[in-house]
Motif scaffolding. Structure first.
Motif, PDB file in Angstrom:
ATOM      1  N   PHE A  51       1.232  -1.263  -0.065  1.00 16.95           N
ATOM      2  CA  PHE A  51       0.302   0.199   0.042  1.00 16.95           C
ATOM      3  C   PHE A  51       1.145   1.342  -0.120  1.00 16.95           C
ATOM      4  O   PHE A  51       0.376   2.176  -0.612  1.00 16.95           O
ATOM      5  CB  PHE A  51      -0.864  -0.096   1.331  1.00 16.95           C
ATOM      6  N   GLY A  67      -9.672   5.515  -8.015  1.00  9.29           N
ATOM      7  CA  GLY A  67      -9.684   4.560  -6.725  1.00  9.29           C
ATOM      8  C   GLY A  67      -9.778   2.768  -7.387  1.00  9.29           C
ATOM      9  O   GLY A  67      -8.895   1.978  -6.240  1.00  9.29           O
ATOM     10  N   VAL A  68     -10.242   2.886  -7.982  1.00  9.30           N
ATOM     11  CA  VAL A  68     -10.051   1.512  -8.892  1.00  9.30           C
ATOM     12  C   VAL A  68      -9.079   1.334  -9.272  1.00  9.30           C
ATOM     13  O   VAL A  68      -8.383  -0.447  -9.023  1.00  9.30           O
ATOM     14  CB  VAL A  68     -11.603   1.261  -9.873  1.00  9.30           C
ATOM     15  N   ALA A  71      -6.425   0.174  -6.470  1.00 11.05           N
ATOM     16  CA  ALA A  71      -6.744  -1.022  -5.336  1.00 11.05           C
ATOM     17  C   ALA A  71      -6.004  -2.436  -6.377  1.00 11.05           C
ATOM     18  O   ALA A  71      -5.539  -3.221  -5.683  1.00 11.05           O
ATOM     19  CB  ALA A  71      -8.399  -1.326  -5.402  1.00 11.05           C
ATOM     20  N   TRP A  74      -2.017  -1.987  -6.325  1.00 13.71           N
ATOM     21  CA  TRP A  74      -2.461  -2.392  -5.005  1.00 13.71           C
ATOM     22  C   TRP A  74      -2.096  -4.027  -4.631  1.00 13.71           C
ATOM     23  O   TRP A  74      -1.571  -4.477  -4.363  1.00 13.71           O
ATOM     24  CB  TRP A  74      -3.234  -1.523  -4.138  1.00 13.71           C
ATOM     25  N   TYR A  75      -3.105  -4.092  -4.960  1.00 17.35           N
ATOM     26  CA  TYR A  75      -3.430  -6.061  -5.161  1.00 17.35           C
ATOM     27  C   TYR A  75      -2.711  -6.730  -5.892  1.00 17.35           C
ATOM     28  O   TYR A  75      -1.444  -7.167  -5.377  1.00 17.35           O
ATOM     29  CB  TYR A  75      -4.745  -6.125  -5.512  1.00 17.35           C
ATOM     30  N   THR A 106      -9.684 -13.967  -2.037  1.00 18.75           N
ATOM     31  CA  THR A 106      -9.959 -13.411  -2.393  1.00 18.75           C
ATOM     32  C   THR A 106     -11.324 -13.107  -3.134  1.00 18.75           C
ATOM     33  O   THR A 106     -12.017 -12.150  -3.562  1.00 18.75           O
ATOM     34  CB  THR A 106      -8.661 -12.127  -3.657  1.00 18.75           C
TER      35      THR A 106
END
Length: 383
Positions: A51, A67-68, A71, A74-75, A106
């Motif tokens: 992160f 944001g998408v 994410a 980051w994943y 997940t």
């Protein structure tokens, strides 16, 4: 001439040394699927470091935004970081297993979260106006300006139960028989039948309603009633039951069939007394999936049933209400009270499905193989 002697080879250890040798400490066994405290630290540390790295690269060093996208990046960084950490600690094999476990978990959470949100929001909205009178009254004396707690939907509950019962009675024997034909008998028609079943699985519900309307209502001059709706639901439920039952029957060990046939049993007797009891729990699951497929369908009710505001417990005479049609009608009302009544009906529909699933599970019970395993385990336990 060569004379054999009992002298041991120079490199061979003496017998006394062999007896006195003690085994070294056993290497610890690698339990890949075990989740320990160190795994928690590696998981949390990888997530936090990924992160921070993505925040620095994504937000500060690049003109990217959203944001998408953050994410997703980051994943991906988290997966790579976690794999490197576990590989340094336990090796490449454990790293692959841990990463695969994280990806599968997940995916499970990704499917569970939206489902929980949908069910939770429906329960929250429906519980606010839920009253016991919902199961004792109808909408006969209510109007557009009535409160959400006025009247009930017992007529819709009865209609839904009867229509689903008609579909279950018609589709379950046909579906199980078709699955037995595809798995046990086979033959030259097995492939065409499987193709038809697969094609029916993708049939939209509106087409099932139009098919029954064109063939039954128009050609046979049949009235629009609960039976017509049940026939349309049968068309939708049949392929689900057939495909699931076929998969379940494939899981029955072939040794059971061969042993029963070797003892002199006929094919029908082996199927009835060996195959079907062994697959009983799986067949119950097939029935549950079929019910879940049709219990919330609205299109067949719109095409084949005009609905009713009063009780009609006879599916063979006149229009009959159903919970999906009740929800569809009232959710389109401009009055907030009528929309609340629709949410209450949706909440009741979820509860009915839950009760049906629980009852079917209790009736289905545990598989015979599982019961025999429990009996053997109890017999081995010391008194």
């Amino acid at each position: 001439m060569v004379v054999a002697t009992d002298t041991p080879a120079p490199d061979a250890p003496a017998p006394d040394e062999v007896r006195s040798a003690k085994p070294g400490p056993a290497e610890p066994r690698l339990r890949i699927r075990r989740f320990e405290a160190a795994d928690v630290g590696a998981l949390a540390g990888s997530a936090i470091s990924a992160f921070c790295l993505m925040w620095l690269v994504y937000v500060r060093l690049t003109p990217l935004s959203g944001g998408v996208g953050f994410a997703i990046c980051w994943y991906a960084t988290f997966i790579v970081t976690y794999w490197l950490v576990v590989r340094e600690q336990r090796g490449a094999l454990a790293a692959k297993d841990k990463v695969a476990g994280v990806v599968v978990a997940t995916a499970g959470i990704g499917c569970l979260v939206p489902l929980t949100l949908v069910i939770g929001y429906t329960v929250w909205k429906g519980w606010q106006t839920f009253r016991l009178s919902f199961f004792t009254e109808t909408q006969e004396f209510t109007g557009p300006l009535s409160d959400a707690t006025d009247g009930g939907a017992i007529h819709a509950v009865v209609g839904t139960l009867e229509q689903v019962a008609i579909a279950t009675v018609l589709s379950v024997p046909l579906g199980v028989a078709t699955a037995l034909f595809l798995n046990e008998i086979r033959g030259r028609f097995a492939r065409p039948v499987r193709i038809v079943v697969d094609a029916m699985s993708a049939t939209p519900s509106i087409l099932a309603g139009l098919f029954i309307y064109a063939v039954i209502v128009l050609q046979l001059d049949w009235r629009r009633d609960g039976l017509a709706v049940g026939l349309a639901l049968t068309v939708l439920m049949l392929p689900t039951v057939t495909r699931t039952a076929e998969v379940v029957l494939r899981l029955v060990p072939g040794g059971l069939r061969e042993g029963a046939l070797a003892l002199g049993g006929t094919e029908w007797r082996v199927t009835r007394q060996v195959v079907l009891p062994t697959a009983r729990t799986g067949l119950v699951t097939a029935i549950l999936l079929g019910i879940a497929r049709v219990v919330g369908e609205t299109a067949p009710l719109i095409v084949l049933n005009a609905g009713a505001f009063v009780m009609n417990a006879n599916p063979f005479a006149g229009n009959q209400e159903g919970l999906p049609l009740f929800i569809y009608r009232y959710i389109n009302f401009p009055q907030p009270a009528r929309k609340d009544a629709a949410w209450t009906a949706a909440f009741v529909l979820i509860m009915i499905v839950l009760v049906l699933f629980t009852a079917a599970r209790l009736i289905g019970g545990r598989a015979p193989v599982a019961r025999r395993a429990v009996v053997r385990r109890k017999q081995k336990e010391p008194a």
